[in-house]
Scaffold this active site. Structure first.
Site, PDB file in Angstrom:
ATOM      1  N   LEU A 208       0.864  -1.338  -0.002  1.00 63.08           N
ATOM      2  CA  LEU A 208       0.110  -0.097  -0.076  1.00 63.08           C
ATOM      3  C   LEU A 208       0.891   1.253   0.057  1.00 63.08           C
ATOM      4  CD1 LEU A 208      -2.430  -1.201   2.785  1.00 63.08           C
ATOM      5  CD2 LEU A 208      -3.112  -1.009   0.268  1.00 63.08           C
ATOM      6  N   HIS A 209       0.522   2.061  -0.939  1.00 67.09           N
ATOM      7  CA  HIS A 209       1.477   3.391  -1.064  1.00 67.09           C
ATOM      8  C   HIS A 209       0.652   4.456  -1.569  1.00 67.09           C
ATOM      9  CE1 HIS A 209       2.267   1.942  -4.997  1.00 67.09           C
ATOM     10  NE2 HIS A 209       2.614   3.285  -5.207  1.00 67.09           N
ATOM     11  N   ARG A 210      -0.641   4.435  -2.210  1.00 65.17           N
ATOM     12  CA  ARG A 210      -1.298   5.464  -2.797  1.00 65.17           C
ATOM     13  C   ARG A 210      -1.524   6.379  -1.408  1.00 65.17           C
ATOM     14  NH1 ARG A 210      -0.157   4.816  -7.706  1.00 65.17           N
ATOM     15  NH2 ARG A 210      -0.648   2.726  -8.143  1.00 65.17           N
ATOM     16  N   ARG A 243       6.970   6.100   1.276  1.00 66.71           N
ATOM     17  CA  ARG A 243       5.720   7.043   1.828  1.00 66.71           C
ATOM     18  C   ARG A 243       5.239   6.484   2.795  1.00 66.71           C
ATOM     19  NH1 ARG A 243       2.246  10.364  -0.315  1.00 66.71           N
ATOM     20  NH2 ARG A 243       3.455  10.607  -2.380  1.00 66.71           N
ATOM     21  N   ASP A 282      -2.466  -1.718  -3.521  1.00 67.78           N
ATOM     22  CA  ASP A 282      -3.150  -0.507  -4.257  1.00 67.78           C
ATOM     23  C   ASP A 282      -2.187  -0.116  -5.561  1.00 67.78           C
ATOM     24  OD1 ASP A 282      -1.124   0.609  -2.917  1.00 67.78           O
ATOM     25  OD2 ASP A 282      -2.204   1.876  -1.806  1.00 67.78           O
TER      26      ASP A 282
END
Ligand code: UD1
Length: 363
Positions: A208-210, A243, A282
């Protein structure tokens, strides 16, 4: 004839690998193309960049613009300035960009303004979601692209709808899948697999990084709890993007079955996916890899620029509401997940098709 091959961020590297290998093979056979590998430096950590070059046999970049981190506009401006300077000193006959990252868009615009034709590998993808920087990058890149190398009929249709002439669209398949198929026998388990006694089919992988999923500590924490619970008592391997790491440091706690690990190199990451019970992500690119490997994939987004991974492949759009995760995982545990097929032209030969077209176009 010097052609620029541009790469900047992690998802670019597996795409250029196949094209560079195909170009090297043609050169050996007497082909006319020479190339210059331009790394913008958008991703610079060894774990996000250098290790991919080493594992995938990508040569050292001829030029590194060294732009580093920043806001969208800061990165765009720095890449444009650096690439323009390079092109003014030593022009190229074509700028080949891949994917949808900021480097893709910035270099395409810079080249076209200097009247250098642009080739976009993975052109024509559209999610329709303007809240994601990647969609803006796709639209802007395609607006200044001469030749589109596409991965699917959806992309072809998007381009036709935008008024692009048929002779500028080349349906060639998927370079990311070239690289996956070429490396399938080289995939290897990361060390922690043995230490943690992870069994094939006995763990999940999540990435997940969005910004929409990870930038708010509260929302991210609820997503992680839903993933942890939905995966029952199975371990969930979570390679953490830089992130995401920033928000993780702010969380009070997270489910005990989630195993945080560093960003994984290419061979290790895809080994993990290939042997997982399922993937929760994502990312867009990972949904293509899970489709080819036949691994169930839950995408925590409301839309995708790769609809064939849902219609033909193993991917499902679950959305970003944590409540939707458990019912989807329950279906997976009940053995009710679709099997999927491999989309047309995702056959490992896309790089060679692109190089053949480029030789013709640039002759
Ligand atoms: C970029 C791409 C995204 C892709 C992702 C995969 C854009 C708009 N987005 O997003 O499509 O899915 O890469 O990895 O181009 N950072 C490091 N080390 C690095 C690179 C970045 O610590 O080597 C940090 C930066 O300081 C920043 C954050 O990671 O805080 C985000 O990096 P950035 O390049 O802005 O975008 P990504 O989120 O990685």
């Amino acid at each position: 004839m010097i052609l620029d091959v541009v790469a900047g961020a992690r998802p670019n590297f597996m795409k250029i690998a196949s094209i560079l290998h195909a170009m090297a093979a043609r050169k050996e056979a007497g082909g006319p193309l020479h190339w210059r590998l331009v790394h913008t430096g958008q991703h610079y950590d060894p774990r996000m960049s250098g290790e991919f070059f080493a594992q995938l046999g990508i040569p050292e970049p001829d030029v590194n613009l060294g732009v580093g981190s920043g806001t969208q506009a800061e990165q765009t401006g720095a890449i444009m300035q650096g690439y323009e300077r390079l092109l003014l000193e030593t022009p190229s006959v074509c700028c080949l960009v891949v994917g949808d990252v900021t480097s893709t868009m910035a270099c395409a615009i810079t080249a076209q303004k200097l009247h250098i034709p642009v080739a976009h590998v993975e052109g024509g993808l559209r999610s329709g979601d303007w809240s994601m920087p990647e969609e803006i990058n796709r639209l802007a890149t395609d607006a200044v692209t001469n030749w589109f190398f596409t991965t699917s009929e959806h992309a072809n249709a998007n381009l036709r709808r935008a008024g692009v002439d048929e002779e500028r669209i080349f349906f060639v398949g998927n370079t990311m899948i070239d690289t996956l198929l070429a490396n399938m026998d080289r995939l290897r388990a990361p060390d922690f697999v043995q230490e943690r006694h992870l069994q094939p089919g006995g763990y999940f992988v999540t990435t997940l990084h969005r910004p929409a999923n990870v930038d708010s500590a509260d929302g991210f924490s609820r997503l992680l709890r839903a993933i942890g619970e939905g995966c029952r008592d199975l371990p969930v391997v979570f390679p953490v993007h830089p992130r995401t790491a920033k928000t993780l440091r702010e969380l009070p706690d997270f489910p005990s079955n989630i195993l945080l690990v560093d960003p994984q190199p290419y061979l290790e990451f895809n080994w993990l996916v290939k042997h997982a019970k399922g993937v929760i992500t994502d990312s867009g690119g990972i949904t293509e890899e899970t489709t080819v490997m036949g691994i169930p994939c839950l995408t925590l987004r409301d839309n995708t620029e790769r609809p064939e991974t849902v219609e033909i492949g193993t991917n499902e759009l679950i959305g970003t509401d944590p409540v939707a995760i458990k019912p989807a995982l329950d279906r997976l545990f009940a053995g009710e997940w679709k099997k999927g097929r491999v989309p047309e032209m995702w056959d490992g030969k896309t790089g060679a098709r692109i190089v053949a077209q480029l030789e013709r176009l640039l002759a």
